[in-house]
Design a protein around this motif. Structure first.
Motif, mmCIF file in Angstrom:
data_model
loop_
_atom_site.group_PDB
_atom_site.id
_atom_site.type_symbol
_atom_site.label_atom_id
_atom_site.label_comp_id
_atom_site.label_asym_id
_atom_site.label_seq_id
_atom_site.Cartn_x
_atom_site.Cartn_y
_atom_site.Cartn_z
ATOM 1 N N TYR A 145 2.414 10.524 1.795
ATOM 2 C CA TYR A 145 2.713 10.764 3.063
ATOM 3 C C TYR A 145 3.966 11.621 3.265
ATOM 4 C CZ TYR A 145 -0.235 6.721 3.877
ATOM 5 O OH TYR A 145 -1.187 5.822 3.990
ATOM 6 N N VAL A 146 3.857 12.508 4.114
ATOM 7 C CA VAL A 146 4.917 13.599 4.081
ATOM 8 C C VAL A 146 5.472 13.380 5.425
ATOM 9 C CG1 VAL A 146 5.431 15.968 3.958
ATOM 10 C CG2 VAL A 146 3.921 14.908 2.300
ATOM 11 N N GLU A 147 6.719 13.496 5.915
ATOM 12 C CA GLU A 147 7.064 13.510 7.266
ATOM 13 C C GLU A 147 8.383 14.337 7.323
ATOM 14 O OE1 GLU A 147 8.801 10.042 10.654
ATOM 15 O OE2 GLU A 147 8.506 9.734 8.438
ATOM 16 N N ALA B 71 1.792 2.203 -5.398
ATOM 17 C CA ALA B 71 1.821 2.326 -3.938
ATOM 18 C C ALA B 71 2.175 3.854 -3.569
ATOM 19 C CB ALA B 71 3.219 1.466 -3.678
ATOM 20 N N ASP B 72 1.444 4.146 -2.647
ATOM 21 C CA ASP B 72 1.649 5.594 -2.122
ATOM 22 C C ASP B 72 3.110 5.890 -1.557
ATOM 23 O OD1 ASP B 72 -1.122 6.075 -2.354
ATOM 24 O OD2 ASP B 72 -1.579 5.582 -0.504
ATOM 25 N N PRO B 73 3.709 6.772 -2.209
ATOM 26 C CA PRO B 73 5.104 7.118 -1.486
ATOM 27 C C PRO B 73 5.091 7.867 -0.054
ATOM 28 C CG PRO B 73 4.440 8.750 -3.109
ATOM 29 C CD PRO B 73 3.311 7.816 -3.020
ATOM 30 N N TRP B 74 5.996 7.565 0.666
ATOM 31 C CA TRP B 74 6.156 8.275 1.933
ATOM 32 C C TRP B 74 7.407 8.819 1.972
ATOM 33 C CZ3 TRP B 74 4.029 6.130 7.069
ATOM 34 C CH2 TRP B 74 4.363 6.712 8.198
ATOM 35 N N PHE B 75 7.408 10.251 1.900
ATOM 36 C CA PHE B 75 8.783 10.881 1.809
ATOM 37 C C PHE B 75 9.101 11.545 3.223
ATOM 38 C CE2 PHE B 75 6.759 11.432 -2.689
ATOM 39 C CZ PHE B 75 7.888 10.684 -3.441
ATOM 40 N N VAL C 40 -0.960 12.819 3.413
ATOM 41 C CA VAL C 40 -1.066 12.212 4.798
ATOM 42 C C VAL C 40 -0.139 12.905 5.470
ATOM 43 C CG1 VAL C 40 -1.187 10.184 5.938
ATOM 44 C CG2 VAL C 40 -2.203 10.045 3.756
ATOM 45 N N ARG C 41 -0.238 13.816 6.346
ATOM 46 C CA ARG C 41 0.825 14.575 7.013
ATOM 47 C C ARG C 41 0.933 13.991 8.317
ATOM 48 N NH1 ARG C 41 -3.183 19.797 7.117
ATOM 49 N NH2 ARG C 41 -4.780 17.950 7.738
ATOM 50 N N ALA D 243 0.791 -1.251 0.058
ATOM 51 C CA ALA D 243 -0.085 -0.095 -0.129
ATOM 52 C C ALA D 243 1.013 1.154 -0.001
ATOM 53 C CB ALA D 243 -0.820 0.105 1.247
ATOM 54 N N CYS D 244 2.176 1.148 0.549
ATOM 55 C CA CYS D 244 2.886 2.403 0.670
ATOM 56 C C CYS D 244 4.394 2.009 0.756
ATOM 57 C CB CYS D 244 2.544 3.091 2.049
ATOM 58 S SG CYS D 244 3.628 4.407 2.338
ATOM 59 N N LEU D 245 5.088 2.752 0.195
ATOM 60 C CA LEU D 245 6.777 2.622 0.065
ATOM 61 C C LEU D 245 7.208 3.828 1.135
ATOM 62 C CD1 LEU D 245 7.146 1.700 -3.574
ATOM 63 C CD2 LEU D 245 7.058 -0.007 -1.678
ATOM 64 N N ARG D 246 8.007 3.500 2.107
ATOM 65 C CA ARG D 246 8.491 4.611 3.028
ATOM 66 C C ARG D 246 9.892 4.506 2.379
ATOM 67 N NH1 ARG D 246 10.858 5.120 8.405
ATOM 68 N NH2 ARG D 246 10.425 7.439 9.156
ATOM 69 N N PHE D 247 10.202 5.978 1.771
ATOM 70 C CA PHE D 247 11.546 6.221 1.140
ATOM 71 C C PHE D 247 12.735 6.624 2.033
ATOM 72 C CE2 PHE D 247 8.877 6.204 -2.481
ATOM 73 C CZ PHE D 247 9.103 5.375 -3.105
ATOM 74 N N MET D 248 12.440 6.398 3.445
ATOM 75 C CA MET D 248 13.480 7.093 4.460
ATOM 76 C C MET D 248 14.863 6.634 4.194
ATOM 77 S SD MET D 248 15.372 6.124 7.500
ATOM 78 C CE MET D 248 14.828 4.843 7.988
#
Length: 523
Positions: A266-268, A233-237, A327-328, A185-190
């Motif tokens: 997704y923004v972090e 997949a939603d990106p998580w940046f 998604v904050r 569903a999501c890929l976190r790119f940390m």
């Protein structure tokens, strides 16, 4: 009622598609991808030079790495070499033959001379092109830049795996990598972005597709967007902690322009800014104190996280024309709901955010002075380790989940994990106990951990958790931890209980696009 998601589970008999309900339409599975480095064992790119180590300067007659400072352009290509010097880089520093062998194609622009040693042997060479035979059982490939014409220096080096010369431009991703994470569903790119300790502050400093290697500053945004689009997949940046507003603005604009419009973002702000072991935490703490947010640096870091996060969110909102696709994320410490409250309440940050994210690991951190100590645990059996994890670590993690959920509910935020999974590792010197390390590796490979993971995911779902981003995808286990679901790109997923449990749950929960989730899961 939960949403209907078509999921595919790769059984030993073949691919079987099953309709499943993602409980309450909430829980879904994301994945933290391993970062680019010459020792990366996931091998996401068919061009292995993309993960080569930054150039090492060599000088004839001197020891390794003792050559003069290299004259390089803004993309990391060597512009000239001093007499008696060369530049060198290792690729695929992976033992045990866990990367493809065979005939690789090496391409480059400019004029110069390349040489190869280690696992590689040149069998054909002409200007701009070489063919090398690689025996991956011999360890790493070493590429040497022996000569380069200062007026037309060697650049744009590509080292293409066998079978991909005709396709690497249109699709830079290894098909096994794409298949493995299809349906996430999501890929976190940390780690893809080398977030921890990043020195990037301006847009001009960002990694680009023209860079010599992604192992220096992280993967180019263009490629992360491309991967998200391919996998739906939603990106998580994770925005670098030093990034200025112009960087954030340009980053968001490129995402808005090129990302599939059906995907959310997704923004972090950075990663674990609450965690004092990271440079970004210490920097944020100093900024918080300077701004008068707190007298203590750790409190300053919590509050600066909220302050800078909201500023970043506002830039993304302006670029995207609202929050519908955003998604904050406000991040915090799993074990301490007090920290979470201090973050989300500061200057009403929760009113500008959507989620509270934690890392509720199933933790067993073992030090020489701990109770139990590293020396004591090293004498345990695998079952004793798993008993401790199941009866002590797992309930502790579930309590963290519930504590964070209470804070999220109080402030109207969605509970998420930015990282999760097992966290059994030696610390404070315990990592140097070889017997302990072997024992923890054995526990990570034991069938019992599959059931522990199932209970962990059940607890997340029962608590009403939203996105669960597992840490991490594929990496070799070491004394520093057993983080990867798999250790190598060519591992048999059927032999990994952690992988089976996680991908089965990903299939059960479905993904945000209602797409098929394919995984190699043996029932």
């Amino acid at each position: 009622m939960g949403r209907l998601a078509l999921v595919g589970v790769m059984l030993c008999a073949g691919l079987v598609s099953l309709p499943c309900l993602a409980a309450d339409g909430i829980a879904s599975m994301g994945m933290n991808l391993a970062g680019p480095a010459d020792w990366n064992t996931e091998l996401p790119f068919v061009d292995v030079f993309r993960m080569s180590r930054p150039w090492i300067s060599q000088h004839q007659g001197k020891s390794w790495g003792q050559g003069p400072k290299l004259d390089m352009d803004e993309h990391g290509w060597v512009k000239r070499l001093d007499p008696g010097c060369w530049a060198e880089t290792p690729l695929c520093t992976i033992d045990g033959g866990h990367y493809p062998g065979g005939r690789y194609t090496v391409l480059y622009d400019g004029k110069g001379k390349l040489d190869f040693w280690g696992a590689a042997r040149a069998v054909q060479s002409e200007p701009g092109r070489s063919a090398i035979d690689v025996d991956s059982s011999k360890g790493a490939i070493f590429l040497r830049l022996m000569e380069t014409d200062a007026s037309d220096y060697v650049r744009n080096i590509r080292v293409i795996m066998p079978g991909f010369e005709e396709t690497y431009k249109a699709n830079p991703w290894h098909p096994a990598f794409l298949k493995r994470w299809q349906g996430m569903a999501c890929l976190r790119f940390m780690d893809f972005m080398h977030t921890n300790g990043s020195k990037i502050s301006t847009w001009a400093e960002r990694p680009t597709p023209s860079d010599a290697t992604f192992s220096s500053k992280g993967v180019a945004l263009e490629w992360m967007i491309d991967l998200s689009n391919r996998l739906k997949a939603d990106p998580w940046f994770c925005m670098p902690h030093l990034a200025d507003d112009d960087f954030v603005l340009n980053f968001a604009a490129m995402v808005k322009k090129d990302l599939d419009p059906d995907l959310k973002v997704y923004v972090e702000y950075s990663n674990e800014v609450w965690n004092g072991q990271f440079a970004q935490s210490r920097w944020a703490g100093e900024q918080g104190v300077k701004l008068g947010f707190a007298e203590k640096t750790w409190e300053g870091a919590w509050r600066f996280t909220a302050y800078r996060s909201v500023q970043i969110f506002e830039i993304w909102e302006k670029v995207f024309g609202g929050t519908d696709r955003l998604v904050r994320v406000l991040p915090s410490q799993a074990a301490n709901p007090y920290v979470s409250e201090r973050v989300v309440e500061w200057q009403d940050a929760y009113k500008h955010a959507d989620a509270l994210a934690i890392a509720p690991y199933i933790s067993f951190n073992i030090s020489p002075q701990g109770k139990p100590s590293a020396g004591e645990v090293a004498e345990w059996t695998v079952d004793q380790v798993l008993d401790y994890i199941e009866n002590k670590s797992l309930p502790e993690s579930i309590a963290w989940i519930k504590g964070s959920k209470a804070v999220a509910d109080k402030y109207g935020l969605k509970p998420m994990t930015y990282e999760g999974g097992q966290h059994a590792v030696g610390v404070g010197g315990g990592e140097n106990n070889e017997k302990l390390t072997k024992l923890l590796h054995a526990a990570n490979a034991h069938p019992r951990i599959e059931g522990i993971y199932e209970r962990h995911f059940d607890a997340w779902q029962e608590a009403g958790g939203d996105m669960f981003c597992y840490f991490s995808s594929t990496s070799k286990w070491s004394k520093w931890g057993s983080w990867g679901l798999l250790q190598y790109y060519d591992d048999d997923p059927a032999h990994s209980p952690k992988y089976r449990a996680t991908m089965r749950r990903a299939a059960k929960w479905g993904n945000n696009m209602g797409e098929q989730v394919s995984s190699d899961v043996v029932e």
